[in-house]
Motif scaffolding. Sequence first.
Motif, short mmCIF file in Angstrom:
data_model
loop_
_atom_site.label_atom_id
_atom_site.label_comp_id
_atom_site.label_asym_id
_atom_site.label_seq_id
_atom_site.Cartn_x
_atom_site.Cartn_y
_atom_site.Cartn_z
N TYR A 129 0.79 -1.30 0.07
CA TYR A 129 0.19 -0.12 -0.12
C TYR A 129 0.93 1.06 0.05
O TYR A 129 2.00 1.12 0.10
CB TYR A 129 -0.86 0.07 1.34
CG TYR A 129 -0.20 0.24 2.58
CD1 TYR A 129 -0.19 1.29 3.19
CD2 TYR A 129 0.70 -0.86 3.08
CE1 TYR A 129 0.55 1.72 4.27
CE2 TYR A 129 1.21 -0.60 4.45
CZ TYR A 129 1.20 0.43 4.97
OH TYR A 129 1.98 0.54 6.11
N MET A 131 0.81 4.97 2.00
CA MET A 131 0.27 5.67 3.03
C MET A 131 1.50 6.67 3.36
O MET A 131 2.46 6.47 3.62
CB MET A 131 -0.20 4.99 4.07
CG MET A 131 -0.86 5.61 5.27
SD MET A 131 -1.37 4.28 6.39
CE MET A 131 -2.08 5.53 7.63
N TYR A 133 2.18 8.53 6.51
CA TYR A 133 2.27 8.46 8.13
C TYR A 133 1.98 9.81 8.68
O TYR A 133 1.59 9.96 9.88
CB TYR A 133 3.09 7.37 8.50
CG TYR A 133 3.30 6.07 7.85
CD1 TYR A 133 2.19 5.45 7.85
CD2 TYR A 133 4.42 5.86 7.62
CE1 TYR A 133 2.30 4.49 7.35
CE2 TYR A 133 4.65 4.64 7.03
CZ TYR A 133 3.53 3.64 6.80
OH TYR A 133 3.44 2.50 6.09
N ALA A 150 -5.25 3.26 12.09
CA ALA A 150 -5.55 3.59 10.53
C ALA A 150 -6.49 2.43 10.31
O ALA A 150 -6.60 1.28 10.72
CB ALA A 150 -4.43 3.40 9.95
N LEU A 152 -9.77 1.02 7.13
CA LEU A 152 -10.22 1.05 5.84
C LEU A 152 -11.58 0.18 5.68
O LEU A 152 -11.62 -0.62 6.48
CB LEU A 152 -9.20 0.70 4.73
CG LEU A 152 -9.14 -1.07 4.57
CD1 LEU A 152 -8.12 -1.14 3.28
CD2 LEU A 152 -8.45 -1.44 5.54
N MET A 198 -6.00 -1.64 9.96
CA MET A 198 -5.00 -1.89 8.94
C MET A 198 -3.68 -2.42 9.81
O MET A 198 -2.59 -2.76 9.04
CB MET A 198 -4.48 -0.65 7.95
CG MET A 198 -5.91 -0.07 7.27
SD MET A 198 -5.39 1.33 6.58
CE MET A 198 -3.97 0.79 5.46
N ASN A 243 -8.98 7.37 8.83
CA ASN A 243 -9.36 6.92 7.48
C ASN A 243 -8.35 6.85 6.70
O ASN A 243 -7.84 8.02 6.22
CB ASN A 243 -10.36 7.64 7.01
CG ASN A 243 -11.84 7.48 7.72
OD1 ASN A 243 -12.03 6.24 8.49
ND2 ASN A 243 -12.53 8.67 7.87
N PHE A 244 -7.78 5.71 6.17
CA PHE A 244 -6.67 5.54 5.23
C PHE A 244 -6.94 6.56 4.06
O PHE A 244 -7.84 6.49 3.19
CB PHE A 244 -6.95 4.14 4.62
CG PHE A 244 -5.90 3.69 3.73
CD1 PHE A 244 -4.60 4.33 3.70
CD2 PHE A 244 -6.28 2.98 2.56
CE1 PHE A 244 -3.50 3.94 2.80
CE2 PHE A 244 -5.27 2.44 1.66
CZ PHE A 244 -3.90 3.11 1.76
N ASP A 246 -5.23 7.15 0.63
CA ASP A 246 -4.34 6.27 -0.39
C ASP A 246 -3.43 7.30 -1.30
O ASP A 246 -4.17 7.95 -2.01
CB ASP A 246 -5.11 5.48 -1.26
CG ASP A 246 -4.46 4.51 -1.92
OD1 ASP A 246 -3.21 4.44 -1.79
OD2 ASP A 246 -5.22 3.65 -2.72
N TRP A 255 -4.93 -1.50 -0.88
CA TRP A 255 -4.09 -2.37 0.50
C TRP A 255 -4.27 -3.72 0.29
O TRP A 255 -5.39 -4.36 0.24
CB TRP A 255 -4.91 -1.64 1.73
CG TRP A 255 -4.19 -2.05 3.10
CD1 TRP A 255 -3.25 -1.48 3.66
CD2 TRP A 255 -4.40 -3.33 3.54
NE1 TRP A 255 -2.85 -2.14 4.76
CE2 TRP A 255 -3.48 -3.41 4.65
CE3 TRP A 255 -5.31 -4.53 3.61
CZ2 TRP A 255 -3.72 -4.55 5.74
CZ3 TRP A 255 -5.25 -5.56 4.54
CH2 TRP A 255 -4.41 -5.33 5.54
#
Length: 420
Positions: A129, A131, A133, A150, A152, A198, A243-244, A246, A255
């Motif tokens: 994935y 992301m 951070y 985190a 999703l 996640m 909330n992830f 992307d 992911w």
Amino acid sequence: MRDTLGVLLAGGAGERLFPLTRDRAKPAVPFAGQYRIIDITLSNCINSDLRRVYILTQYKALSLNRHIREGWGPVVANELGEFIEILPPMQRVSKNWYTGTADAVYQNIYSIGAEQPKYVIILSGDHIYKMNYGLMLDQHRESGAAVTLATLPIRPEEVRQFGVVEVARNGEVTGFEEKPTETKMRSPFMPEMVDASMGIYIFNTDVLLPELIKDAEDPTSKHDFGHNILPNILGKYKMCAYNFVDENKQKALYWRDVGTLEAYYEANMDVATVSPTFNLYDKSWPMRTRSYQYPPAKFVFGEPGRTGMAINSIVCSGSIVSGAVVRNSVLSQDVRVNSYADVDSSVIFTHVNIGRHCRIRHAIIDRDVHIPDGTVIGYDPVEDKKNYFVSQNGLTVVTRDYSVYENPVSPDFLQPGGTW
């Protein structure tokens, strides 16, 4: 990120990826030709400006340790206090190997405390994935949370594979279940979906360390973040969900847990397509790895029936496609595909030689394998099972000779004056 420490869990045995994990740790399994799985998370760290990272290794970690040391050590500036450091089990606070994710972090509690971070980010080294951070840390600070998870969205039928999070509309976590068979929890913003963890957590250090100590003293605990740490602190401290977001820049969130052979194979097949979902070519979010000094890839011969070509495929440096056809496949570094061979929908690891007139499809070929002339793989599962590993879904995996690694030294070598 200067007051933040990353702790990357990379000690998993990866039983579901067997036999690819027979001789290596799961995060060290090759991905997309020239990468290792762990490179994806480490690239996220560097792209997020997280430059103090401990990597906790354990299971068959030689190749992983070497990859990190030679490929990632030079990326950070030691003179500025930056590091990407390998921490093997040292039995400093326990006489056991790591017994769970929380125990792995607890056994390195002195190393974490020595850095005096304000925040600790817990990461996993076996997911694919993109992301940032830093965005998650920004929310963690602004919300005043002690812990941030985190998340999703997933479909309700997928909950057995995840920790399930109940989230209020203000973002606070009000419930948590680790891999339930089913759940009534639903996302407040997508009622048909479930918010799943996640496995990425940000803790205030002054919360994390006491909770790790308390968990270590509990003889009934599994010493796992999902099973123990998070449920035990729920309601005790403010816990929020993130909330992830992307960075892959696609319509759907990407992911992937490549913990099974089929998931791993499909992720590799994706990057070889014309328009892959996981984009390795985004210059704004580069993927880094250890560099090897191989010559460029080469395609030779253009005779009828003997034309070296690759179609919808990744072919890495040092590889030679010599009068053969490669389709929908991933060829790692230093691969030789000889004349009249046909390779289709396969993943080929480094230092593989595929003989003349071979036909290979829907297969994974491990490193250092020589495929004799005329070998057929992936066309007859019954025949394949006589010589190779075949998954339940019919994916054929060809590994190195067991004897080379179970008995790497000739018995004569152990005798006085013996030779190899």
